[in-house]
Write a protein that holds these residues in place. Structure first.
Motif, PDB file in Angstrom:
ATOM      1  N   TYR B  35       0.845  -1.170   0.000  1.00 17.99           N
ATOM      2  CA  TYR B  35       0.000   0.000   0.000  1.00 17.99           C
ATOM      3  C   TYR B  35       0.898   1.242   0.000  1.00 17.99           C
ATOM      4  O   TYR B  35       2.024   1.210   0.482  1.00 17.99           O
ATOM      5  CB  TYR B  35      -0.869   0.068   1.267  1.00 17.99           C
ATOM      6  CG  TYR B  35      -1.951  -0.971   1.365  1.00 17.99           C
ATOM      7  CD1 TYR B  35      -1.661  -2.259   1.834  1.00 17.99           C
ATOM      8  CD2 TYR B  35      -3.267  -0.682   1.027  1.00 17.99           C
ATOM      9  CE1 TYR B  35      -2.649  -3.223   1.947  1.00 17.99           C
ATOM     10  CE2 TYR B  35      -4.268  -1.639   1.142  1.00 17.99           C
ATOM     11  CZ  TYR B  35      -3.945  -2.899   1.596  1.00 17.99           C
ATOM     12  OH  TYR B  35      -4.942  -3.838   1.710  1.00 17.99           O
ATOM     13  N   GLN B  37       0.450   5.380   1.278  1.00 18.50           N
ATOM     14  CA  GLN B  37      -0.420   6.277   2.043  1.00 18.50           C
ATOM     15  C   GLN B  37      -0.040   7.712   1.715  1.00 18.50           C
ATOM     16  O   GLN B  37       1.121   8.122   1.879  1.00 18.50           O
ATOM     17  CB  GLN B  37      -0.271   6.038   3.550  1.00 18.50           C
ATOM     18  CG  GLN B  37      -1.214   6.871   4.387  1.00 18.50           C
ATOM     19  CD  GLN B  37      -1.043   6.626   5.882  1.00 18.50           C
ATOM     20  OE1 GLN B  37       0.029   6.262   6.346  1.00 18.50           O
ATOM     21  NE2 GLN B  37      -2.116   6.801   6.638  1.00 18.50           N
ATOM     22  N   LEU B  43      -4.928   5.092   2.331  1.00 22.29           N
ATOM     23  CA  LEU B  43      -4.090   3.976   1.918  1.00 22.29           C
ATOM     24  C   LEU B  43      -4.672   3.340   0.660  1.00 22.29           C
ATOM     25  O   LEU B  43      -5.864   3.013   0.625  1.00 22.29           O
ATOM     26  CB  LEU B  43      -3.998   2.917   3.018  1.00 22.29           C
ATOM     27  CG  LEU B  43      -3.071   3.249   4.173  1.00 22.29           C
ATOM     28  CD1 LEU B  43      -3.840   3.875   5.319  1.00 22.29           C
ATOM     29  CD2 LEU B  43      -2.333   2.007   4.645  1.00 22.29           C
ATOM     30  N   GLN B  45      -4.011   0.327  -2.388  1.00 26.55           N
ATOM     31  CA  GLN B  45      -3.280  -0.906  -2.673  1.00 26.55           C
ATOM     32  C   GLN B  45      -2.536  -0.791  -4.000  1.00 26.55           C
ATOM     33  O   GLN B  45      -3.112  -0.406  -5.018  1.00 26.55           O
ATOM     34  CB  GLN B  45      -4.243  -2.087  -2.696  1.00 26.55           C
ATOM     35  CG  GLN B  45      -3.542  -3.437  -2.757  1.00 26.55           C
ATOM     36  CD  GLN B  45      -4.525  -4.589  -2.858  1.00 26.55           C
ATOM     37  OE1 GLN B  45      -5.367  -4.637  -3.744  1.00 26.55           O
ATOM     38  NE2 GLN B  45      -4.426  -5.537  -1.937  1.00 26.55           N
ATOM     39  N   PHE B  90       3.637   0.823   2.799  1.00 24.13           N
ATOM     40  CA  PHE B  90       3.454  -0.254   3.756  1.00 24.13           C
ATOM     41  C   PHE B  90       3.338  -1.587   3.036  1.00 24.13           C
ATOM     42  O   PHE B  90       2.612  -1.718   2.049  1.00 24.13           O
ATOM     43  CB  PHE B  90       2.174  -0.057   4.575  1.00 24.13           C
ATOM     44  CG  PHE B  90       2.242   1.052   5.557  1.00 24.13           C
ATOM     45  CD1 PHE B  90       1.663   2.276   5.271  1.00 24.13           C
ATOM     46  CD2 PHE B  90       2.872   0.881   6.775  1.00 24.13           C
ATOM     47  CE1 PHE B  90       1.720   3.313   6.184  1.00 24.13           C
ATOM     48  CE2 PHE B  90       2.938   1.911   7.697  1.00 24.13           C
ATOM     49  CZ  PHE B  90       2.362   3.127   7.402  1.00 24.13           C
TER      50      PHE B  90
END
Lengths: 110, 112
Positions: B35, B37, B43, B45, B90
């Motif tokens: 992900y 952000q 967030l 994908q 992330f």
């Protein structure tokens, strides 16, 4: 697709106070997670709670799946609780994508 | 300790210089994803992987590549980074799709 709304968007507390954060979702889900994003940006798992109530120390969460909402309770807040709290549910597509709410920014003052 | 480990945590790079952000999990999870952000966008994908050698695009795959040669590792590759890829990234993993997800510590990338 599924919509996730969190309230309130911002919350300022004095240390020691209690608070309730809410997460509403627009469609039925088979799981829900709460995360805390700390000031360093890390996403910390708080609860995996498809339904029912769970407690972990000063934090607890309740999900009422039939009514499409979840609540996160923070008791006796501490300055280390500051940050952004997100709830997230699986998206409707079969990608495993999590749909996050916009978050509740919590500031706990000493 | 069960965890998802990303490296590096912070990176400043220049436009066009290829880079790889590594992600490793020690929980024997089959499903992994990336992900990004961004302020105001939340967030999103980038890519996901159901299992070894099975990867697919998420919502914002342009400019990124991934590979899943081993179950534990899921690196994110930026072949030619651009400033609009400046973001907080992330990596996440879960046992199966739509089960409890665990996130790495995040990688703060700045492309100048």
């Amino acid at each position: 697709g599924i919509q996730v709304e969190q309230s309130p968007p911002d919350l300022i507390l004095q240390e020691g106070a209690n608070s309730t954060l809410r997460c509403n979702f627009s469609d039925s889900v088979n799981n829900l997670q709460w995360f805390h994003q700390n000031p360093w940006g890390q996403l910390i798992n708080l609860f995996y709670i498809p339904s029912g109530t769970k407690q972990n120390g000063r934090l607890s969460a309740t999900t009422v799946a039939t009514e499409r909402y979840s609540l996160l309770y923070i008791s006796s807040s501490q300055t280390t609780d500051s940050g952004v709290y997100f709830c997230a549910v699986p998206g409707s597509s079969n990608t495993g994508k999590l749909i996050f709410g916009q978050g509740t920014t919590l500031q706990v003052k000493p | 300790e069960a965890q998802v480990t990303q490296n590096p945590r912070y990176l400043i790079t220049v436009t066009g210089k290829k880079l790889t952000v590594t992600c490793s999990q020690n929980m024997n999870h089959e499903y992994m994803s990336w992900y990004r952000q961004d302020p105001g966008l939340g967030l999103r994908q980038i890519y996901y992987s159901m299992n070894v050698e099975v990867t697919d695009k998420g919502d914002v795959p342009e400019g990124y590549k991934v590979s899943r040669k081993e179950k534990r590792n899921f690196p994110l590759i930026l072949e030619s980074p651009s400033p609009n890829q400046t973001s907080l990234y992330f990596c996440a993993s879960s046992y199966y799709i739509n089960t409890e997800a665990f996130f790495g510590q995040g990688t703060r990338l700045t492309v100048v």
